[in-house]
Structure formats: C-alpha cells, structure tokens
Write an enzyme that holds these catalytic residues in place. Structure first.
Site, PDB file in Angstrom:
ATOM      1  CD  GLN A  78      40.620 -71.590  -1.976  1.00 13.46           C
ATOM      2  OE1 GLN A  78      39.720 -72.376  -1.723  1.00 13.46           O
ATOM      3  NE2 GLN A  78      40.601 -70.324  -1.556  1.00 13.46           N
ATOM      4  CD  GLU A  83      38.563 -68.845   1.473  1.00 13.80           C
ATOM      5  OE1 GLU A  83      39.454 -68.746   0.602  1.00 13.80           O
ATOM      6  OE2 GLU A  83      38.152 -67.867   2.134  1.00 13.80           O
ATOM      7  CD  GLU A 107      45.006 -67.049   0.563  1.00  7.95           C
ATOM      8  OE1 GLU A 107      44.621 -66.342  -0.384  1.00  7.95           O
ATOM      9  OE2 GLU A 107      44.465 -67.042   1.685  1.00  7.95           O
ATOM     10  CG  ASN A 163      43.444 -65.037   5.236  1.00  4.63           C
ATOM     11  OD1 ASN A 163      44.440 -65.476   4.665  1.00  4.63           O
ATOM     12  ND2 ASN A 163      42.441 -64.451   4.588  1.00  4.63           N
ATOM     13  CD  GLU A 164      44.439 -62.059   1.680  1.00  2.00           C
ATOM     14  OE1 GLU A 164      43.400 -61.441   1.415  1.00  2.00           O
ATOM     15  OE2 GLU A 164      45.130 -62.637   0.814  1.00  2.00           O
ATOM     16  CE1 TYR A 206      45.463 -66.857  -5.004  1.00  2.00           C
ATOM     17  CE2 TYR A 206      45.649 -65.009  -3.488  1.00  2.00           C
ATOM     18  CZ  TYR A 206      45.229 -66.306  -3.764  1.00  2.00           C
ATOM     19  OH  TYR A 206      44.593 -67.032  -2.797  1.00  2.00           O
TER      20      TYR A 206
END
Ligand code: AHR
Length: 510
Positions: free
Chosen positions: A355, A27, A306, A174-175, A250
């Site tokens: 990432q 990103e 992610e 995204n999201e 996460y």
C-alpha cells in the site's frame, strides 16, 4: 559477461499503457491513514485539513493516477456514514481485521476526497458488500456524485460540500471469497449484480463498477463472474453490469507463517522472491485468457488492485499493522511487475500497489517517533517509470542464449525489459535481476531515428540496501552513462541487481 540483444521496433505501436496501472491503495490499516496520510489538523506536522503535506508532495511527483480506499478487508466492515459530519460526533468502531484497534473515523469521505484532490488522483472508492447493504452503498454513490437536490445531496451540503465530486471507480466489495464475506463465487456473482444495479450513474458521473475478483490463480472465480454477465461462445457483448474485474496477487517469499524478513535474506530467498514476482505475468495471462472466452472484444477490464511484497512485519511492530522495510529487492519486484503490466496492456487496465504509506510494499515510510519521511526504492521505480503512463507499448524482443536463471523448478529471466513511446520519446525500462553479475544489453532500435539518449540507474552495493532517516538516499536514482546510438545500436551495461531507464528522443517522422 553475458550479452543480450533487445530488438525494439520503435514504429510498431502496441496497446496504450493505461496510466491507472500505476495506481495506489490506502487502507485503514496500521499507520497507512493515521500517521501516514493523515495526522489531524492539530498536528505540528505541516498539513492541510489534517493531511500531511510532505506525503502529498512526494506522491505528486509520481503523478499517481488513482487511489483506492478504504480497503481491502476494512472496506467490508466500513460504514461510510460513521465518517461524515463533525469529527467529535463520529461513532467509533473496532478495526477487527487490522490490529483490533479503535478507529475514530476522523478520516472519512470528505477527507479522502480532499486527499485525492490534493494528489490530483482519481478516487477509487471500495464499497461494503460483506457487512453492508445495497441501500448503504447506493446512498454513498448518491452522496458523492449527485448534484441538484436529493436526501443525500442535502446531507452532503449540510456537511460543507456544495458540489458533487467526480468518482470514476467504484469497487463492489473486496475479496468476497475471504475477509469480504467468505462467499462462494456463485453467491457473490448474484450479490454483485444486485449491488451494481443500484450503484447509479448520477448526472455526468459515469461509474466504472469493479467486481471483487479472484485470489492468485483462481480462474474459476473469474470464469464464474464472467459467466454472470456473458456466455461462452455467444456473440452478445457482456451485459453492462460491471466494467472491471479484479484479482489480487502478493509476492510472499516463504510460507504464510514465515514469510521472510524484508531486509535479511539470502541469495536463494532473493531469487525465489523475484521468481514469485515474475509469476504475475502467468496470472495476468491466465485471467485474461478466461475473460477472452467470454469477452473477446475486451469490454471488461482486468484489474490487479492489490499487488506487492508481503514479508514478516519489522521486529517490535504490531503484527496487525503490516509495517515492513523496502529494499532494492522490492524495487526489482516492482519493475518486473511493470514489465508484465506493459506487455498485457490490452486487457490489464488498472493496478494498485499495496500500500502507499507504511504498509506492505510502500512508497513512503514515516517514523512514528520523529515523523520523518523517507521514500523507498519502490518509490523510485514508480518515479523512473512514470513516462510509460498512457504511452503506447512497444514490444521488446530479448535475444541471446543466456537469459535464464534457474530458481528451483522455475526459470527467471536475468533481464526483464519493457518499452513505450509517447510524444516523440521512447522509454525503455531494463532490470538486471542477477545478484552478482553485470549484463550487457544492446538495444537494437529499429524503425525510427534516435536523436538523443539519456539514462537513469537505480542500484546499491547490497541488494538489501534500504532508505532510513539516517540514510535517506542509500538507494536513489543516479545518472546512467549510456553513450550514443550507432547504426541503431545502443549497448548498455547493467550492473548486478539494478534497474535502469533509457529515454530516447526520436527525430520527427518524415
Ligand atoms: O493489503 C492488505 C490486505 O490484503 C487487504 O486488506 C486484503 O484485501 C488483502 O488480503
């Protein structure tokens, strides 16, 4: 010493472990792109077209299958036309999500595609729904993937690229529930159908359209999107509007305001981290179960695009840059994720760690002053596990009474394991998550004869050990002495907080 048995039927092949489960994410965030992947043509650091050659070389050794770009949250404020043409003419913008810094757009579409070509990785481009338009996204697809003659093809050619690229993976926002536009699931489902309609397949390029999915265990989000293309209990196949559906998860040891340090953590925090990492399996199973109701033949792939650890940033670094160190604890977080991925290879088709360079659970850290590069313990897990890519999964049945570690109201398996077979070789991955106790695991190998065995081990005296430019190999794989197979049994002793791979050469089936 705790002793467990791992029964593996080497001749009972399960679903293929899609190589894209070993995918990556880059990103425009902190020093992931600028200073990480990209230093510009004028840099003293060896580069090709501005792309760091040492980073490319290190990642090629992982055989990284795909790279997601340009975000993340950044994707929904990125306007791709700002990132093409002569660099000096490219408009600048403020990266409002990540550090409020100026983005000069020097790394754009052509640079990303060149990077993918250098890596040998499939591009996964994430389009902008939140602040973009359908036309903007549709034009980007045309610019990248169309051959012949068209307005976007002419523009691409004017910018120096004659041939269309191949872009298999396309993210539609995204999201969307958060930084991607704060939409309701119902609203996003409508947007998704509209955007996906105009992301065309040009020529031979077949897009795998990826819907922006849920956070964590938001199964209602998943259900809403599945309902948008199918219906519960009906015999119809899902409408072919999107082919993949994501979720994000996460591993955050503490509460969001005090997530915890990457390198300074106590025993409880270590176990909590691993227990939270292991929860990924419950989430994969939960989203899969919802999808099974609407898509029993598994036409739509589940994607975890992610994942990884998220700690407090390293002291003294920009809080918006998400720079964190990476220890043996992170390596085990990664190995536990991969075991879960392998077990759910029937539905989970892609995953992308967040990432790749200098951000969150990175493979590579570069020093902003000296520009030196180190690879992290997590990198080594990707490398040691790369034989699982596109192999057939094998079930591992762990037997024994003593495989549980109690962590608060959760139970964590002391040993995590998975296995696969490809081209006459089986690969077994084993993690001992106990901080202080070794464990003996006897591999009970059935169904095929093992001709040769070799092993590799990743561990360090301290679980907080990490690699720095002064000590780049503080955590690095070493040979693992594993003895020979007798009557199909292979005992191995895993040291505390360690990750091991055992490779078995199988005699040809007769
Ligand atoms: O990976 C960092 C951020 O985490 C991504 O930009 C966003 O999608 C997620 O919230």
């Amino acid at each position: 010493m705790t002793a467990l048995r791992a029964v593996i039927d080497l001749d009972v092949e399960g679903p293929r472990i899609n190589k894209h489960l070993y995918g990556h994410f880059a990103e425009h965030l902190g020093r992931c792109i600028y200073g990480g992947f990209y230093v510009g043509e004028d840099s003293d650091i060896p580069n090709e077209g501005g792309i760091r050659l040492d980073v490319v070389e290190a990642l090629r050794a992982l055989r990284i299958p795909n790279l997601r770009w340009p975000g993340g949250c950044f994707a929904d404020e990125y306007h791709w036309m700002d990132g093409i043409g002569p660099k000096e003419d490219r408009p600048r913008m403020i990266n409002t999500h990540w550090g409020d810094v100026e983005e000069n757009n020097h790394f754009g579409t052509h640079e990303f595609m060149a990077l993918c070509e250098m890596l040998g990785a499939d591009p996964y481009v994430n389009g902008n729904v939140g602040s973009g338009t359908v036309k903007e996204m549709s034009d980007w697809v045309e610019y990248l993937t169309r051959d012949g003659d068209s307005p976007m093809v002419r523009l691409r050619k004017a910018n120096g690229r004659e041939k269309a690229w191949r872009v298999p993976f396309w993210g539609i926002g995204n999201e969307a529930w958060g930084c991607g536009g704060n939409m309701s699931a119902e609203h996003y489902a409508e947007e998704l159908r509209r955007y996906a309609t105009f992301c065309r397949d040009h020529g031979d390029n077949k897009l795998y359209r990826i819907a922006a999915g849920a956070a964590d265990d938001d199964y209602r989000w998943t259900e809403t999107l599945m309902k948008a293309i199918s219906c519960l209990g009906c015999t119809r196949e899902p409408r072919n509007i999107f082919q993949g559906l994501t979720f994000h998860y996460y591993t955050v040891p503490g509460p969001w305001e005090h997530k915890g340090s990457a390198t300074e953590f106590g025993d409880d925090e270590y176990y909590t981290t691993l227990a939270k990492a292991a929860r990924v399996e419950e989430l994969i199973a939960g989203h899969s179960a919802v999808m099974d109701c609407y898509d029993p033949h598994k036409r739509v792939g589940l994607i975890l695009d992610e994942w990884g650890t998220w700690y407090d940033v390293e002291p003294g670094t920009n809080p918006g840059f998400l720079y964190q160190q990476n220890t043996m604890r992170d390596a085990l977080v990664a190995s536990v994720h991969f075991d879960a991925f392998h077990r759910h290879a029937d539905r989970l088709v892609m995953a992308n760690i967040a990432q790749t360079v200098n951000v969150l659970q990175a493979m590579i850290l570069t020093d902003p002053d000296t520009q030196e590069l180190v690879v992290t313990p997590t990198y080594h897990v990707f490398e040691m596990n790369k034989g699982h890519q596109d192999a057939a999964s094998l079930a591992v049945h762990l037997l024994g009474d003593d495989n549980a570690i109690e962590v608060g109201d959760r139970s964590l398996n002391r040993v995590s394991a998975s296995a696969s077979v490809k081209d006459g070789r089986a690969l077994v991955s084993l993690s001992n998550l106990h901080l202080t106790e070794p464990v003996e695991v006897t591999l009970d190998l059935r169904g095929r004869v093992v001709a040769e065995v070799s092993g590799r081990l990743l561990t360090a005296p301290e679980v907080a050990a990490h690699n720095t430019s002064g000590r780049p190999d503080a955590v690095a794989p070493a040979a693992f002495e594993v003895g020979a197979v007798t009557d199909g049994k292979l005992p191995v002793t895993l040291p505390p907080h360690s990750f091991a791979t055992v490779e078995l050469a199988l005699t040809p089936e007769g």
